[in-house]
Design a protein around this motif. Structure first.
Motif, short mmCIF file in Angstrom:
data_model
loop_
_atom_site.label_atom_id
_atom_site.label_comp_id
_atom_site.label_asym_id
_atom_site.label_seq_id
_atom_site.Cartn_x
_atom_site.Cartn_y
_atom_site.Cartn_z
N PRO A 369 52.73 53.37 57.42
CA PRO A 369 51.49 53.88 56.82
C PRO A 369 51.77 55.06 55.88
N PRO A 370 51.11 55.09 54.72
CA PRO A 370 51.33 56.19 53.78
C PRO A 370 50.56 57.44 54.19
N GLU A 371 50.90 58.56 53.58
CA GLU A 371 50.16 59.79 53.82
C GLU A 371 48.93 59.82 52.92
N VAL A 372 47.85 60.37 53.45
CA VAL A 372 46.59 60.41 52.72
C VAL A 372 46.09 61.85 52.68
N ASP A 373 45.75 62.32 51.50
CA ASP A 373 45.19 63.66 51.35
C ASP A 373 43.74 63.66 51.81
N ALA A 374 43.36 64.76 52.45
CA ALA A 374 42.01 64.86 53.00
C ALA A 374 40.91 64.69 51.96
N PRO A 375 41.04 65.25 50.73
CA PRO A 375 39.94 65.10 49.77
C PRO A 375 39.99 63.81 48.96
N SER A 376 40.95 62.94 49.19
CA SER A 376 41.10 61.75 48.34
C SER A 376 40.00 60.74 48.60
N ALA A 377 39.89 59.76 47.68
CA ALA A 377 38.91 58.70 47.83
C ALA A 377 39.20 57.86 49.06
N THR A 378 40.49 57.66 49.38
CA THR A 378 40.86 56.89 50.56
C THR A 378 40.37 57.57 51.83
N ALA A 379 40.54 58.91 51.90
CA ALA A 379 40.07 59.64 53.07
C ALA A 379 38.55 59.56 53.19
N ARG A 380 37.85 59.64 52.05
CA ARG A 380 36.39 59.50 52.07
C ARG A 380 35.99 58.12 52.56
N LEU A 381 36.74 57.10 52.13
CA LEU A 381 36.46 55.73 52.58
C LEU A 381 36.63 55.63 54.10
N VAL A 382 37.70 56.22 54.62
CA VAL A 382 37.95 56.14 56.06
C VAL A 382 36.85 56.86 56.83
N VAL A 386 34.27 55.08 59.58
CA VAL A 386 34.18 55.60 60.95
C VAL A 386 32.75 55.97 61.27
N ALA A 387 32.04 56.54 60.30
CA ALA A 387 30.65 56.92 60.53
C ALA A 387 29.76 55.69 60.63
N CYS A 388 29.95 54.73 59.74
CA CYS A 388 29.15 53.50 59.74
C CYS A 388 29.79 52.49 60.68
N ASN A 389 29.77 52.80 61.97
CA ASN A 389 30.56 52.04 62.94
C ASN A 389 29.97 52.24 64.31
N ASN A 390 29.86 51.16 65.09
CA ASN A 390 29.33 51.24 66.46
C ASN A 390 30.37 50.90 67.51
N ALA A 391 31.63 50.69 67.07
CA ALA A 391 32.70 50.39 68.02
C ALA A 391 33.21 51.68 68.65
N PRO A 405 35.18 43.23 66.51
CA PRO A 405 36.58 43.29 66.06
C PRO A 405 36.75 43.87 64.66
N THR A 406 35.80 43.59 63.77
CA THR A 406 35.91 44.13 62.41
C THR A 406 35.78 45.65 62.43
N GLU A 407 34.82 46.15 63.20
CA GLU A 407 34.64 47.60 63.28
C GLU A 407 35.81 48.26 64.01
N LEU A 408 36.37 47.60 65.00
CA LEU A 408 37.56 48.15 65.66
C LEU A 408 38.73 48.22 64.70
N ALA A 409 38.86 47.22 63.82
CA ALA A 409 39.95 47.25 62.83
C ALA A 409 39.81 48.47 61.92
N LEU A 410 38.59 48.85 61.58
CA LEU A 410 38.37 50.02 60.73
C LEU A 410 38.74 51.31 61.46
N LEU A 411 38.48 51.37 62.77
CA LEU A 411 38.90 52.55 63.54
C LEU A 411 40.42 52.62 63.63
N HIS A 412 41.06 51.46 63.79
CA HIS A 412 42.53 51.45 63.80
C HIS A 412 43.10 51.88 62.45
#
Length: 932
Positions: A369-382, A386-391, A405-412
């Protein structure tokens, strides 16, 4: 406050059981002696002792006497009662008693088998116990619904069945109340104080046992359980649902009635023939007519079918296929189209994110897994997923996962990138649940940086709501070329078989929250990126698909996924050998009924992508109108109508909702497509086995009837070759166990290489009767009459001699004994022949059915006892045979089986010649294959 002690004077159980659910919530909690954090485990256990399990009890008392009486008044049983009455009137008391014994034993046997079948179906509930989340000691946990007690606080979630009457404490849900009110549309129930003067069922903050949550999430306090619920009150007024015959049982019962009419006709016709042509007394003619009647009645037919179906249910249960109605086993065998979902059925349902696209970068997560900066678009996506998730994902050993399973994949994904995977620090202000038609969901979350709307869903649906995009230097307007770039990514990744989600967000003011609607929330979104997930196909599915193709079963993939994603998986497992057309939900909506019928009539395998539950119903209706037997898979709440509409509704046991499992005919505990194919094979095997023991049972009518005809047509000059008591010994004693063993026969080679049988095909047809009555029964009758006459002639008998007294009487007894033993020997050959309808005995294996071998052993021992034990000889009119007589019947099984084996070999050669003349067409193969 401390919880009361069960049984103490202060416990107030009477007040707990007589609460008013429409009073204020604080007073209700006080009367129930509970609180918003629920009961303790110890208190719940005490209350369970007082209130009993949360389950419905039958009010009808014992039902077995009624079931037993039903067996005694069955049409075939009534026919035998008439025979017994006639025997008694004609002075044959012993015969009347014997017939009554037959009726009672047959009724007991059929009753025992039906009880066995009923228990087999009821036992399936143990495989899928209904559970509910209960707050005990302040912690939500799953418990069996039967352990709910008044005062429990339960968590109600989308797709779950509500297991008790309860008052909402928090949240809002839409509830399907059709089981109580008949109202077809879901109704909103909210945890708010309302006017409490109306009917209880109309109270807007109450939910009831037996109903289903179709949307939303809430907590509620239980105020009634078991028979005290609204559903329990209805059950108390209702009678137990009666026995429902399967189509197979109805067909056989219809044929049995016809046979009964034939038996009565032959018996009545014999009376004038016997008195006028044979010179018999009226009493003797009536006795012989009774014998004809008994010989024609297949007493053991229906209980044998019931047992075969019940055994199939248990076998399928061990394979992870739970058939909720025993009658469905027979329907499974005629399935011609399977409409299957993709996720979890064709695939493993183990989603993992492998690619992430944002405007600044594309991440490949198949490696480190690559490193992700906190303010980046990828971090915002993650953070958004996580917020739009009920798993729920708990990484603390022992780790635990709960949710889609789809929501669990997003948490992983968050875990893999080193970002928070829980919603701690944010407060959910609102949620708009996933809508199958909109194909997206969104949440409104309050966090340190204000209130934001987070949305995820199908890329094409989310993208059209976006006006901005998160770029490397901040958010900016989403230009046409960037929309095209996203579309290219979606197309390319979908072609690779990835499941895709687009993620977006928007900042809103706190003042917008009151009265916020979905339409207002999901607009002017900022696109954060696209997530690509992989769900590999199950390794066993490709083989199952190949077996479907060889069995002539057509496969349609009906999925909510992107068409290219579904096509990639379908092609990988072998669906669509001659090309695979994708029809989107929008295209299907635009298709008139006539064009849809034309599309489905082509016979090609199709993918219906981005389809809604309504599309499933439309597809099922169109296929059924074309004469297909349809199996339809589903797991969601909205799949329930389609599951009910299909001939075989198949719900997922792991990923499916309670609503889907309730609506389905069959539940897969492993969510595996291969299990559906195994169930179809089992259905075909049961149908084949039913036909096998029908052939076996019917074949013995001919050698039992022909002796009476020989006696009558000869004018009494040929003595009766078989007595009525000996016929009863055959039908009740020697025939039953081998018939039951044939019901357990393994699948015949080539079973899944035949086309599905037609919906209207009868289980009993002319070729089957010709084989049973003509070939097997005819040869048996010739052999039996031959051994009878040889024994008589060898003893000095001549045509017309009197055998009722004198030295010839013992010779006649020996001759009837040989007729009896001859039929028993022919039964063995018939049973061996009936083991296969098309293949040779070598192909199925001579010793592969050990139960049948034990049946033969019992048959031989039972027959030997009847002809050698003096008390039994006296009852059944038999005599000990001589050695040379026994040697005469030794080859009978081989002769009967050999004739049938030769006939089947001829049929196979003729079919092979037809196929050799048209090797290039599947139609020729289907035409050449013998029909089941």
């Amino acid at each position: 406050m401390s919880q009361p002690v069960a049984g103490s004077a202060e416990s107030g159980w009477d007040s707990v059981s007589a609460v008013n659910p429409q009073e204020s919530i604080d007073r209700l909690l006080r009367d129930l002696r509970t609180r918003r954090t629920g009961l303790t485990d110890r208190e719940a256990a005490r209350r369970l002792v007082v209130f009993g399990p949360n389950e419905l009890t039958r009010r009808g008392g014992r039902t077995w006497p009624r079931d037993l009486v039903r067996q005694l008044v069955h049409p075939l049983a009534l026919l035998l009662w008439v025979a017994a009455l006639l025997a008694q009137v004609s002075g044959a008391g012993a015969l009347a008693v014997a017939i009554v014994v037959v009726i009672l034993l047959n009724a007991l046997f059929a009753f025992a088998q039906e009880r066995h079948a009923e228990q087999a179906v009821e036992a399936l509930a143990a495989y899928l116990p209904v559970t509910v989340r209960v707050v005990r000691d302040g912690i939500p946990r799953p418990v069996e619904a039967r352990e709910l007690v008044p005062g429990d606080v339960i968590v109600i979630e989308e797709g779950e069945r509500i297991s008790a009457d309860a008052r909402l404490l928090t949240g809002a849900v839409e509830v399907d109340l059709s089981t109580l009110t008949g109202e077809s549309l879901p109704l909103l129930r909210e945890a708010e104080p309302f006017d409490t003067r109306g009917p209880v069922l109309e109270a807007r903050d109450l939910v009831f046992s037996g109903t289903s949550c179709t949307e939303g999430e809430a907590t509620a306090v239980v105020f009634n359980t078991g028979m005290h619920t609204e559903l329990g009150r209805i059950a108390a007024l209702s009678q137990r649902v009666g026995h429902e015959d399967s189509p197979l049982e109805k067909q056989v019962k219809h044929v049995a009635r016809l046979i009964a009419l034939v038996a009565v006709g032959m018996g009545v016709a014999f009376i004038p023939i016997g008195t006028l042509a044979a010179g018999l007394s009226l009493g003797d003619a009536v006795n012989f007519a009774i014998g004809l009647l008994v010989a024609n009645v297949p007493e053991g037919l229906l209980p044998t079918i019931t047992l075969a179906l019940a055994v199939a249910v248990r076998i399928l249960a061990r394979r992870g296929v739970l058939v909720k109605r025993i009658s469905a086993v027979e329907t499974l065998g005629s399935t011609s189209v399977i409409c299957t979902d993709k996720t979890g059925t064709l695939t493993l349902n183990r989603m993992r994110v492998t690619r992430v696209w944002t405007l600044p970068q594309v991440l490949d997560l198949t490696g480190p897994p690559p490193e992700v900066d906190a303010p980046s678009a990828t971090a915002r996506l993650v953070r958004a997923v996580v917020a739009c998730n009920n798993a729920e994902l708990d990484l603390v050993p022992p780790s635990d996962e709960r949710g889609d399973p789809t929501e669990l994949a997003l948490l992983h994904l968050a875990v893999a990138l080193g970002l928070p995977h829980s919603r701690s620090g944010t407060e959910r202000a609102a949620q708009f649940h996933f809508d199958p038609e909109l194909r997206r969901m969104s949440t409104v979350d309050r966090g340190p940086d204000g209130v934001r709307v987070h949305a995820k869903g199908a890329p094409e649906e989310v993208l059209r709501l976006c006006g901005r995009v998160a770029g490397p230097d901040g958010d900016r307007a989403l230009r046409v070329e960037e929309r095209d770039a996203v579309g290219q990514v979606v197309t390319r990744w979908a072609r690779d078989g990835l499941r895709l989600l687009a993620v977006a967000e928007r900042h809103i003011d706190e003042s917008e929250l009151p009265g916020l609607t979905r339409e207002r929330a999901e607009r002017d979104l900022t696109l954060l990126g696209v997530v690509g997930m992989t769900d590999p196909p199950r390794p066993e599915v490709a083989g199952a698909v190949a077996r479907c193709h060889s069995a002539g079963i057509r496969l349609l993939v009906v999925t909510g996924d992107h068409g290219l994603t579904a096509r990639g998986i379908a092609e990988e497992v072998g669906i669509g050998r001659d090309g695979l057309r994708v029809v989107t939900g929008a295209e299907l909506d635009d298709l008139p009924e006539a064009e849809l019928d034309e599309l489905l009539a082509t016979g090609e395998e199709l993918i219906f992508a981005r389809s809604s539950p309504e599309d499933k119903m439309r597809i099922a209706d169109a296929l059924q109108d074309q004469g297909h037997v349809v199996a339809m898979t589903g797991d969601g709440v909205n799949d329930a109508p389609a599951l009910r509409r299909a001939d075989i509704g198949v719900a997922m046991g792991r990923s499916g909702t309670d609503v889907a499992r309730e609506a389905a005919t069959m539940v897969l505990t492993d969510d595996n497509f291969a299990s559906i194919v195994a169930a179809v094979e089992a259905g075909r095997r049961v149908y084949d086995n039913v036909r096998k023991f029908i052939v076996y049972i019917f074949a013995h009518a001919t050698p039992e009837v022909v002796p009476f005809l020989a006696y009558a047509l000869s004018g009494g000059r040929i003595p009766l070759p078989l007595t009525v008591m000996q016929i009863l010994a055959i039908d009740l004693g020697t025939e039953t166990l081998p018939a039951l063993a044939l019901g357990r026969e393994r699948a015949e080679p080539g079973l899944m290489s035949r086309p599905p049988r037609e919906r209207t095909q009868n289980v009993i047809d002319a070729p089957m009767l010709a084989r049973a009555w003509g070939l097997l029964g005819g040869i048996s009758a010739v052999l039996v009459m031959a051994v009878f006459l040889v024994t008589l002639v060898q003893g000095g008998w001549q045509l017309g001699d009197d055998v009722d007294s004198g030295p010839l009487h013992h010779v006649w007894q020996q001759a009837t004994t040989m007729s009896f033993l001859g039929i028993v020997a022919c039964q063995i050959g018939t049973a061996v022949a009936a083991r296969t309808q098309h293949a040779s005995l070598r192909q199925v294996g001579v010793f592969s059915n050990r139960l049948l071998l034990w049946g033969f052993a019992y048959e031989v021992v039972f027959a030997a006892a009847l002809v050698t034990v003096p008390p039994l000889q006296e009852v059944f009119g038999t005599a000990t045979p001589e050695a040379w007589q026994v040697l005469l019947i030794v080859p009978f099984p081989v002769l009967v089986w050999g004739a049938d084996e030769l006939w089947r070999w001829t049929v196979r050669r003729r079919a092979a010649r037809v196929l050799a003349g048209h090797p290039e067409t599947e139609a020729a193969r289907a035409a050449a294959a013998p029909r089941p």
